[in-house]
Write a protein that holds these residues in place. Structure first.
Motif, PDB file in Angstrom:
ATOM      1  N   GLY A 141       4.021  13.205   5.161  1.00 43.76           N
ATOM      2  CA  GLY A 141       3.682  11.971   4.127  1.00 43.76           C
ATOM      3  C   GLY A 141       2.436  12.420   3.364  1.00 43.76           C
ATOM      4  O   GLY A 141       2.342  13.615   3.208  1.00 43.76           O
ATOM      5  N   GLU A 143      -1.914  11.285   2.254  1.00 34.90           N
ATOM      6  CA  GLU A 143      -3.118  10.327   2.444  1.00 34.90           C
ATOM      7  C   GLU A 143      -3.981  10.607   1.326  1.00 34.90           C
ATOM      8  O   GLU A 143      -4.300  11.665   0.607  1.00 34.90           O
ATOM      9  N   HIS A 158      -5.340   5.496   1.882  1.00 34.37           N
ATOM     10  CA  HIS A 158      -3.951   5.422   2.122  1.00 34.37           C
ATOM     11  C   HIS A 158      -2.897   5.120   1.169  1.00 34.37           C
ATOM     12  O   HIS A 158      -1.870   5.707   1.617  1.00 34.37           O
ATOM     13  N   GLY A 159      -3.339   4.740   0.103  1.00 33.28           N
ATOM     14  CA  GLY A 159      -2.347   4.345  -0.910  1.00 33.28           C
ATOM     15  C   GLY A 159      -3.205   4.179  -2.251  1.00 33.28           C
ATOM     16  O   GLY A 159      -4.256   4.320  -2.266  1.00 33.28           O
ATOM     17  N   HIS A 174       0.070  -0.227   1.966  1.00 32.14           N
ATOM     18  CA  HIS A 174       0.782   0.797   2.270  1.00 32.14           C
ATOM     19  C   HIS A 174       1.955   0.417   3.280  1.00 32.14           C
ATOM     20  O   HIS A 174       1.593  -0.385   4.212  1.00 32.14           O
ATOM     21  N   SER A 176       4.921   1.789   5.855  1.00 31.41           N
ATOM     22  CA  SER A 176       5.463   3.064   6.443  1.00 31.41           C
ATOM     23  C   SER A 176       5.976   2.533   7.800  1.00 31.41           C
ATOM     24  O   SER A 176       5.264   1.997   8.576  1.00 31.41           O
ATOM     25  N   GLY A 178       6.846   4.991   9.721  1.00 35.96           N
ATOM     26  CA  GLY A 178       6.598   6.218  10.536  1.00 35.96           C
ATOM     27  C   GLY A 178       5.094   6.317  11.121  1.00 35.96           C
ATOM     28  O   GLY A 178       4.519   5.131  11.322  1.00 35.96           O
ATOM     29  N   GLN A 179       4.412   7.561  11.134  1.00 35.87           N
ATOM     30  CA  GLN A 179       3.363   7.607  11.527  1.00 35.87           C
ATOM     31  C   GLN A 179       2.273   7.320  10.493  1.00 35.87           C
ATOM     32  O   GLN A 179       0.873   7.193  10.980  1.00 35.87           O
ATOM     33  N   GLU A 180       2.229   7.116   9.400  1.00 39.78           N
ATOM     34  CA  GLU A 180       1.387   6.899   8.374  1.00 39.78           C
ATOM     35  C   GLU A 180       0.988   5.492   8.468  1.00 39.78           C
ATOM     36  O   GLU A 180       1.508   4.689   9.256  1.00 39.78           O
ATOM     37  N   ASN A 182       0.241   1.544   8.071  1.00 45.68           N
ATOM     38  CA  ASN A 182       1.259   0.362   7.413  1.00 45.68           C
ATOM     39  C   ASN A 182       0.275  -0.776   7.511  1.00 45.68           C
ATOM     40  O   ASN A 182      -0.334  -1.372   8.583  1.00 45.68           O
ATOM     41  N   SER A 210       5.792  -5.655   6.451  1.00 46.47           N
ATOM     42  CA  SER A 210       5.310  -4.664   5.657  1.00 46.47           C
ATOM     43  C   SER A 210       4.754  -5.276   4.300  1.00 46.47           C
ATOM     44  O   SER A 210       5.272  -6.583   4.052  1.00 46.47           O
ATOM     45  N   ARG A 212       3.610  -5.335  -0.265  1.00 43.41           N
ATOM     46  CA  ARG A 212       3.372  -4.257  -1.460  1.00 43.41           C
ATOM     47  C   ARG A 212       2.734  -5.127  -2.362  1.00 43.41           C
ATOM     48  O   ARG A 212       2.807  -6.495  -2.509  1.00 43.41           O
TER      49      ARG A 212
END
Length: 265
Positions: A141, A143, A158-159, A174, A176, A178-180, A182, A210, A212
């Motif tokens: 991903g 950063e 992060h975003g 943000h 995610s 996965g590991q990023e 959230n 999540s 947005r």
């Protein structure tokens, strides 16, 4: 079993989406710093169109993402006339106080796939010009870093960053799986520093939640789109959505649901 899972999911959503309120407290608010323009940041180094000026940049495969990032960074350095410079895999960022910030990229090693790789590229400056904006692209991903041009302090954003209309606050969302990172983070600009005033990260039980960014309704209220992954028995496409508001109340920020849930179709 599926019916039981759907019931548990519905109960979780009732607790999280319709009833949660996350709060952050802070000290007395200082006088607002000089307002900055309300603009966003282009992703993955595409602040300007690529050019052929890539002198001094790491050699990259023709047509690769790395070459695109190198071209975009070279254009940023040329257009903005910044004192920052590229020296092969090393990015130099001069600051007013102290030594320059040095960021060393690390290319993937075919002989050791587990060795972490990272590509640091300068995206440009923050809207007020007080911070370098650097995107670190990793195998899993990316950063976004804001680096103070005053003292080199680094902030993980992060975003993409969305300033408030008066420039006092910055909000980042943000999503995610996965590991990023959230979640949602809100910063205030205070005397050239960034101070974190609010952070919401879903707990392990809320991992499917999540957000947005949608818009700033005013200088004290952010409108967000809110999503939750659910079982197909609850919603055919597996996603419930709603609207959430992050609002400042006196000296704290509160995140709350602001609409009913609906199945995405």
């Amino acid at each position: 079993m599926r019916r039981g899972l759907a019931c548990r999911t519905a109960l979780l959503l009732a607790l999280v989406l319709t009833g949660f309120a996350a709060e952050a407290t802070s000290n007395a608010w200082p006088a607002p710093p000089r307002p900055v323009a309300s603009v966003g940041l282009a992703p993955r180094g595409s602040l300007f169109a690529p050019s052929s000026e890539t002198a001094g940049a790491p050699v990259a495969q023709e047509g690769s993402d790395e070459q695109f990032r190198a071209q975009a960074e070279a254009e940023v350095l040329r257009r903005l006339g910044l004192p920052a410079r590229r020296d092969d895999l090393r990015l130099w960022l001069p600051v007013a106080k102290g030594r320059p910030v040095v960021l060393d990229s690390q290319r993937p090693d075919p002989a050791d796939p587990l060795l972490p790789s990272v590509d640091f590229r300068l995206d440009g400056l923050s809207p007020d010009g007080q911070f370098y904006v650097v995107r670190a692209t990793l195998a899993a991903g990316s950063e976004l870093l804001w680096v103070s041009r005053a003292d080199g302090t680094r902030y993980e954003m992060h975003g993409n960053v969305h300033p408030s209309p008066d420039g006092r606050y910055l909000v980042v969302t943000h999503a995610s799986p996965g590991q990023e990172f959230n979640g949602v983070v809100l910063w205030s600009l205070e005397d050239g520093r960034l101070v974190e005033r609010y952070r919401f990260q879903p707990s392990p039980e809320q991992a499917a939640i999540s957000f947005r960014f949608m818009r700033w309704r005013n200088a004290d209220t952010v409108e967000l789109a809110q999503f939750a992954e659910v079982d197909a028995g609850t919603c055919d496409l597996g996603t419930l959505s709603s609207t959430a508001l992050l609002s400042r109340k006196a000296e704290r920020w509160i995140l709350r649901s602001a609409s009913g849930q609906r199945c995405d179709r």
